[in-house]
Each structure stands twice: as C-alpha cells, then as structure tokens.
Design an enzyme around this catalytic site. Sequence first.
Site, mmCIF file in Angstrom:
data_model
loop_
_atom_site.group_PDB
_atom_site.id
_atom_site.type_symbol
_atom_site.label_atom_id
_atom_site.label_comp_id
_atom_site.label_asym_id
_atom_site.label_seq_id
_atom_site.Cartn_x
_atom_site.Cartn_y
_atom_site.Cartn_z
ATOM 1 N N ASP A 1 0.809 -1.157 -0.011
ATOM 2 C CA ASP A 1 0.066 -0.026 0.120
ATOM 3 C C ASP A 1 0.857 1.380 0.105
ATOM 4 O O ASP A 1 0.671 2.047 -0.681
ATOM 5 C CB ASP A 1 -1.217 0.119 1.175
ATOM 6 C CG ASP A 1 -0.665 0.001 2.674
ATOM 7 O OD1 ASP A 1 0.644 -0.269 2.741
ATOM 8 O OD2 ASP A 1 -1.300 0.158 3.522
ATOM 9 N N GLY B 1 -3.341 -5.592 19.330
ATOM 10 C CA GLY B 1 -1.908 -6.324 18.891
ATOM 11 C C GLY B 1 -1.954 -7.539 18.374
ATOM 12 O O GLY B 1 -0.991 -8.252 18.179
ATOM 13 N N ASP C 1 -5.590 -0.531 5.962
ATOM 14 C CA ASP C 1 -6.423 -0.917 7.023
ATOM 15 C C ASP C 1 -7.701 -0.122 7.015
ATOM 16 O O ASP C 1 -9.018 -0.379 7.006
ATOM 17 C CB ASP C 1 -5.445 -0.939 8.148
ATOM 18 C CG ASP C 1 -4.234 -1.561 8.260
ATOM 19 O OD1 ASP C 1 -4.198 -2.507 7.197
ATOM 20 O OD2 ASP C 1 -3.521 -1.218 8.958
HETATM 21 C C1 GLA Z 1 0.097 -2.720 8.365
HETATM 22 C C2 GLA Z 1 -0.272 -1.266 7.764
HETATM 23 C C3 GLA Z 1 -0.813 -1.167 6.541
HETATM 24 C C4 GLA Z 1 -0.126 -2.087 5.665
HETATM 25 C C5 GLA Z 1 0.575 -3.361 6.202
HETATM 26 C C6 GLA Z 1 1.328 -4.078 5.581
HETATM 27 O O1 GLA Z 1 -1.152 -3.182 8.507
HETATM 28 O O2 GLA Z 1 -1.155 -0.448 8.598
HETATM 29 O O3 GLA Z 1 -0.831 0.087 5.788
HETATM 30 O O4 GLA Z 1 1.348 -1.364 5.027
HETATM 31 O O5 GLA Z 1 0.615 -3.314 7.584
HETATM 32 O O6 GLA Z 1 0.798 -4.730 4.435
#
Ligand code: GLA
Length: 390
Positions: free
Chosen positions: A43, A130, A180
């Site tokens: 991302d 977590g 996310d």
């Molecule tokens: C975490 C970050 C996301 C993404 C993932 C790895 O969840 O919050 O933005 O970078 O790691 O894909």
Amino acid sequence: MTDDITAESTDGIAAVFRELYGAQPDGVWAAPGRVNLIGEHTDYNDGFALPMALPQSVRLAARRRGDGVLRLHSAQSGGPAAELRADGLAPGAVTGWARYPAGVVWALTEAGHDVSGGADLHLDSTVPTGAGLSSSAALECAVAVALDELYGLGLAGPELARIAQRAENAFAGVPCGIMDQMASVCCTEGAALHLDSRTLGHRQVPFDLDGHGLRLLVIDTRVQHDLADGAYAGLRAGCERAAALLGLPALRDLPDEDLPAALAALPDRLVPLVRHVVTENARVTEAVARLTAGDPAALGPLLTAGHASLRDDYRVSCPETDLAVAGAVGAGALGARMTGGGFGGSVIALTPADRTDRVRAAVTRAFESAGHRPPAVLEAAPSRGATRLA
Ligand code: GLA
C-alpha cells in the site's frame, strides 16, 4: 465467533452511554477490523491489496455537542471519560488509546471540516488488539463515520479513510499505509476489496467461502507487533529509496518484465524488498483473477507463496508465524500466510471446511511443542465495512 457487526442489538452500548453521559446517544456506528488476503507491504508503494473486513468491530455510541468539549470513553480501558477541547488538539498531546479518536477530530479539523462543537463518544471493541487485525483503524474509522454523519460533512468512503490514516500517521505517530482504513470503511459483506492504493479506486470481489466448502481461519500467534517501533518505517524508507534510484514515483510503477534489470542495478540490501513488492502486486492481480473466475480454493498456493516472500525477502515474519503457516499447510490447509504488517500478529489459513479441526489442532500442537503460548484461532467470514447500526 463474536459477530457483533451483524447483530443489530445496540441497546447495551446505548445504555452504557446514558449511564456515562446522562443523555441518549444520537446514534450507534460500527467499523470492523480486517485481514488482508494478499498484497502485503504494497500500500505504501502505491500498489494493490485484497483485504476483507472481519465480523469483529469497534462499536461507537455518539452524541454531538455544541460547547467544544470532546469526551472519550472506552469499555476496554474503563475509568472515567477523558475530557478534551475539540479545537485544542495537537499531535503528541494525547496518549494511549484516546489518541486515535482524538486524532480523527484533529485530522478533520486540519482538513477544513468544522467539528469544533465537540462530541461525547463511548467505544466498545471486539477486535483483538496487538493481533495485526487493525483494531486501531477500526477505532479511527468508527469515529470518522460517526462525526461525518453527526456534523453532516458528506465525505465519501475514501475521504474518511484518508482522514483516519492521517490521524494514525500524524497524530498517533504510526507510519501506516491506507489499506486498513480503506478496508474498514469500504468493504462489503461476502467480498474482498480489490484496492488500488494510489487512486483509492476499489472494487468488491465476491469471496464465497461457504459456497465452496471453505473456511478462513485467523490464527493469532499472540506475538504482539508494534508498527511504531521503527522496523516498518525502515522498510518503507528502503522501498522509497529503491523507487528513487530507479527514477520511478513508486515501486508500483516497476513493470514485472523490468524487474530483473532493476534488481541488477540496485544495491544488494534493496534487492529483496523490491522483489517482494513487485511479485506481491502480481499475486494480487492473480488472486483477483482466480476469485473472479469463481475459484476461491485456487487462492491457496498464492497465499503460501506470499508468505515465503514475506519471510525470505521482506523478512517480516517470525518463528511463530512461520510455524503457524507450516503447521496449517501440513495439516491440509490449501494455503496460509501472515497477514498485516508482520513481526508477529496473525496468520490466515484457507482451509476446506472438513479440515478446520485438524488444522487448528496441528497448529496448537506445534506451538506447544515449540514452547510458545497457544494461539487464539477464529473463523472469519468477509463482513461489511463501517456502518450506522442505530
Ligand atoms: C500494516 C499497515 C498497513 C500495511 C500493512 C502491510 O497493517 O497499517 O498500511 O502497510 O501493515 O501490508
């Protein structure tokens, strides 16, 4: 499995709200956690991902105020409500869980939206914290959708996701990408979200587990990860450096066929990072093709290949996630991989329905033999994104 986002019972949370604040909430909202099926650490490289929302969510009872006071309460933290000024927020000034909801108020204000009247908020979460399941994004997104509605801001899903990400990056100090928050806001029930992190364009891709006799296990290794600890930021910086050396805006712009030449031109330490990102973007495209062809079982090998890339090239797995993947696949899962940022957290395992007990037992036994704490195992179905419940 707790399935609170589809259970519309909001009486409990509204009753706690009344007890805390002596008034009826204006509404109750919910925003889910997520797992990512494939497309990890892509991302922030402007690439692609394929997350789905979990049934576990953050629920929020909220009431608009007019006097500038912002009161925040969480069922998980207990204690009295924190009391802040909606227009007096600054990064670094709020600590603990309250920095996520306060950060959303700050990010909205910074983006020019007037939420200065304040609000009373009571939050209650079933997303494990977590565990790499985006509990903080769920919290931010619940607050963002509620304030959007309470203040009549009329923001679209991707705009709300950006606000939530900004809260996490600049107010809570966690340098995450956008996946996310986009998953928590934009996912729909029964589908995974094909996300373009550059444009925030997204498409719902049907992911029918039941219809194909499949289950998705979420195995929480209970190794706590912490994205603020610098390792994530270091990887992100490595990718940005590689893109700059290649003269590209982002690694997303490196075509598959140019990968060998690019790897030959880069310093050794950046080679595995670039290889992961480019091959991972290709795995997302392939995963979407397989789902679109109506063959979700065919995701299995892509998941396991994605894990190998995260373990050997990106180096964000850990002994517990590697063991969960090996144990699940060894016991008959079609494929498995760590999900989320890594350094612990959770593993997903795509499993024929009649083998879930065997997979669970095998992973639990493997953890026991290795002297690890037993993992927590959930079954997840693709669920809806942030919504108003009442
Ligand atoms: C975490 C970050 C996301 C993404 C993932 C790895 O969840 O919050 O933005 O970078 O790691 O894909």
